[in-house]
Design a protein around this motif. Structure first.
Motif, PDB file in Angstrom:
ATOM      1  N   TYR A 117     -22.868 -32.013  11.005  1.00 16.52           N
ATOM      2  CA  TYR A 117     -21.692 -31.206  10.682  1.00 16.52           C
ATOM      3  C   TYR A 117     -21.603 -30.024  11.640  1.00 16.52           C
ATOM      4  O   TYR A 117     -22.580 -29.316  11.863  1.00 16.52           O
ATOM      5  N   GLU A 172     -22.758 -35.041   0.224  1.00 12.17           N
ATOM      6  CA  GLU A 172     -23.338 -34.427   1.418  1.00 12.17           C
ATOM      7  C   GLU A 172     -22.239 -33.962   2.373  1.00 12.17           C
ATOM      8  O   GLU A 172     -22.361 -32.913   3.013  1.00 12.17           O
ATOM      9  N   GLU A 173     -21.141 -34.724   2.443  1.00 10.77           N
ATOM     10  CA  GLU A 173     -20.026 -34.356   3.301  1.00 10.77           C
ATOM     11  C   GLU A 173     -19.399 -33.040   2.855  1.00 10.77           C
ATOM     12  O   GLU A 173     -19.084 -32.170   3.681  1.00 10.77           O
ATOM     13  N   LYS A 183     -16.504 -39.071  12.543  1.00 12.91           N
ATOM     14  CA  LYS A 183     -16.615 -38.127  11.429  1.00 12.91           C
ATOM     15  C   LYS A 183     -16.825 -36.714  11.957  1.00 12.91           C
ATOM     16  O   LYS A 183     -16.181 -35.767  11.495  1.00 12.91           O
ATOM     17  N   TYR A 184     -17.726 -36.567  12.899  1.00  8.49           N
ATOM     18  CA  TYR A 184     -18.006 -35.241  13.459  1.00  8.49           C
ATOM     19  C   TYR A 184     -16.734 -34.638  14.046  1.00  8.49           C
ATOM     20  O   TYR A 184     -16.448 -33.449  13.863  1.00  8.49           O
ATOM     21  N   GLU A 220     -18.421 -38.369  -1.053  1.00  6.29           N
ATOM     22  CA  GLU A 220     -19.711 -38.133  -0.408  1.00  6.29           C
ATOM     23  C   GLU A 220     -20.084 -36.671  -0.589  1.00  6.29           C
ATOM     24  O   GLU A 220     -19.546 -35.788   0.077  1.00  6.29           O
ATOM     25  N   THR A 231     -19.348 -29.233   4.817  1.00  4.42           N
ATOM     26  CA  THR A 231     -18.096 -28.750   5.416  1.00  4.42           C
ATOM     27  C   THR A 231     -17.368 -27.688   4.590  1.00  4.42           C
ATOM     28  O   THR A 231     -16.599 -26.910   5.165  1.00  4.42           O
ATOM     29  N   SER A 273     -13.668 -35.748  -1.586  1.00  6.70           N
ATOM     30  CA  SER A 273     -14.602 -36.717  -1.030  1.00  6.70           C
ATOM     31  C   SER A 273     -15.553 -37.208  -2.113  1.00  6.70           C
ATOM     32  O   SER A 273     -15.941 -36.451  -3.009  1.00  6.70           O
ATOM     33  N   THR A 300     -12.740 -39.312   5.772  1.00  5.99           N
ATOM     34  CA  THR A 300     -13.627 -40.010   6.708  1.00  5.99           C
ATOM     35  C   THR A 300     -14.054 -41.375   6.176  1.00  5.99           C
ATOM     36  O   THR A 300     -15.005 -41.966   6.688  1.00  5.99           O
ATOM     37  N   TYR A 346     -14.543 -33.508  11.193  1.00  2.89           N
ATOM     38  CA  TYR A 346     -15.066 -32.262  10.619  1.00  2.89           C
ATOM     39  C   TYR A 346     -14.723 -31.068  11.517  1.00  2.89           C
ATOM     40  O   TYR A 346     -14.362 -29.988  11.023  1.00  2.89           O
TER      41      TYR A 346
END
Length: 499
Positions: free
Chosen positions: A245, A458-459, A433-434, A456, A463, A454, A425, A437
């Motif tokens: 990220y 972790e995503e 993805k990067y 996810e 962010t 999201s 994403t 972001y």
């Protein structure tokens, strides 16, 4: 172990852009090959050549040591190759049995032998531990059950090589585990698997061998034990990513952009209140069915609400999505193919969808083609969309990640105040993805506000500035960035924590 499929010097060009270049690859009989690469790396084109959808420009293929040149998908199926696609190729209005036998039904005395059809379908479904009536409409099945029906079709056709293309995109965690158990059972029967996914942990878990594509070329391959995730990422993007990220480049400002006050729609959302500030990325998390996407549709004016207020920059919003677009709102839905793009239209036409009015010449409003072309080309460059001539190339010819960039780009060209991103994403590789972001960070740093939905976790923790959690249509809690905790967020999602 012998090779079931051999590719030698395979090449394919699209619109003057090489999609696959001089690729040589071997797939071992009975093994699982994990095929990875960024969006646009050539994976889909390669699979389409194997599947008889497109013909190679150069090179050759061998199936079980013999020359293989499929002219159609039917040729590939007859050879024993089956595809389990991200967007399943099932007829939702037909029964499970009818989908299995769609290419041809057994007959008795000139009539379809339904007893034989249903008996054979039950036998195949039992092998997959799928306990459904063969007469049941596919439209009544869950995504995971539909995935298994797709696999049942492959078994019905006696496929020896099954190619899975992003098969877990629409599955729950439980359905994903069931799919993995099924893949293990298929391998135990001696079948060969090619597994394509952006979820690198899943690829490592399932595969014996790894092959990495980049810019249409095979750039790395070997046994899975030699491929930690760091090597997979480095091979995919050609460099070390330096973190999943990008760092945030600006802090949120005090000024509210979006204010939601007590929004209620019976059976959908209940008394939802939130404030999203200028320069802020606000994450919205929840389990499937929590009401996140439904709330986004209400905010954008696609669906009604019976009570509450929605304000943008302190002003009430007009009804309907058209008025909200004019007010400065953008919405990237979770289904880009059906709701975000005109698949048959060119990339440039898709990029200009939202902002086309701005290029009308006064007083009659005729479009200024030079200005429009310059702006869409600038958007393509800024978003790093990998394509040929965007004025003629249809958006359907792009990879999934590049299609998503076009969806975001069409909204970015209208300079909205508020971006609502629903699973932005999904189905996108780690490199793309990067980039997305980083784009989200730029939107916030420029003074916009971003509501990011999201699945996810972790995503979102990587962010967002804040995360709100939904459960059964209600916001049940939230955390600032300094207090982010996976355990606390999941506890809220399961409603075990009222914090």
């Amino acid at each position: 172990m012998t090779d079931i499929l051999t590719l030698e010097g395979l090449t394919k060009d699209w619109f003057g852009v090489p999609a696959v270049s001089d690729l040589t690859l071997r797939v071992r009989q009975g093994a699982c090959l994990g095929l990875i690469g960024q969006n646009g790396a050539g994976k889909s084109t390669l699979m389409n050549m194997i599947g008889g959808i497109v013909a190679p420009t150069a090179g050759r293929m061998l199936w079980r040591g013999q020359p293989y040149s499929p002219a159609s998908a039917a040729d590939a199926a007859a050879a024993g190759i089956a595809f389990i696609h991200q967007e399943l190729n099932l007829f939702s209005n037909l029964s499970v049995a009818e989908n299995l036998y769609i290419d041809g039904f057994p007959r008795r005395l000139g009539l379809i032998d339904w007893r034989r059809v249903h008996a054979r379908t039950r036998e195949i479904l039992a092998r997959l531990s799928l306990d459904v009536d063969p007469r049941l409409s596919v439209g009544n099945l869950s995504p995971g059950e539909r995935q298994l029906v797709e696999i049942a079709k492959a078994l019905h056709n006696e496929a020896q090589l099954l190619i899975f293309d992003e098969p877990t995109t629409s599955l729950t965690a439980r359905e994903t585990e069931r799919l993995f158990d099924t893949i293990a059972a298929l391998r135990a029967e001696g079948r060969t698997i090619v597994y394509i996914s952006h979820i690198l942990g899943d690829v490592r878990r399932l595969s014996d061998d790894i092959a990495v594509l980049r810019d249409g070329r095979l750039v790395d391959e070997g046994p899975v034990d030699a491929f930690p995730v760091t090597r997979m990422i480095r091979s995919m993007i050609g460099r070390d990513l330096g973190g999943l990220y990008p760092p945030r480049t600006a802090a949120p400002r005090p000024r509210p952009v979006l204010e939601v006050r007590g929004v209620t729609q019976p059976g959908v959302v209940e008394d939802v209140s939130l404030t999203l500030h200028e320069g802020e990325v606000l994450g919205l998390f929840g389990l499937m069915g929590s009401g996140r996407s439904e709330l986004a549709r209400i905010l954008f004016g696609l669906d009604p609400h019976q009570g509450g207020q929605i304000l943008l920059d302190g002003a009430p919003l007009p009804a309907g999505p058209r008025g909200r677009i004019r007010a400065g709102m953008a919405f990237v839905t979770e289904n880009r193919r059906d709701e975000g793009l005109m698949m048959e239209a060119s990339i440039a036409d898709n990029l200009s969808l939202v902002s086309l009015r701005e290029f009308g010449r006064r007083p009659v409003g005729l479009i200024d083609p030079q200005a429009l072309s310059a702006r869409t080309e600038a958007a393509r460059t800024e978003l790093a969309v990998k394509a040929g001539d965007i004025a003629v190339q249809p958006v359907k010819a792009l990879s999934g990640g590049n299609q998503q960039k076009v969806v975001i780009g069409k909204w970015q060209m209208s300079a909205p105040r508020l971006f609502i991103l629903d699973e932005p994403t999904r189905g996108v590789d780690v490199g793309a993805k990067y980039e997305i972001y980083a784009l989200i960070d730029r939107l916030a740093a420029a003074g916009g506000a971003v509501l990011m939905i999201s699945s996810e976790l972790e995503e979102l923790t990587g962010t967002a500035d804040r995360i709100l959690v939904m459960n059964r249509g209600e916001i049940v809690g939230g955390l600032d960035r300094a207090a982010f905790s996976d355990e606390r967020i999941l506890s809220m999602a399961f409603r075990e924590d009222a914090a």
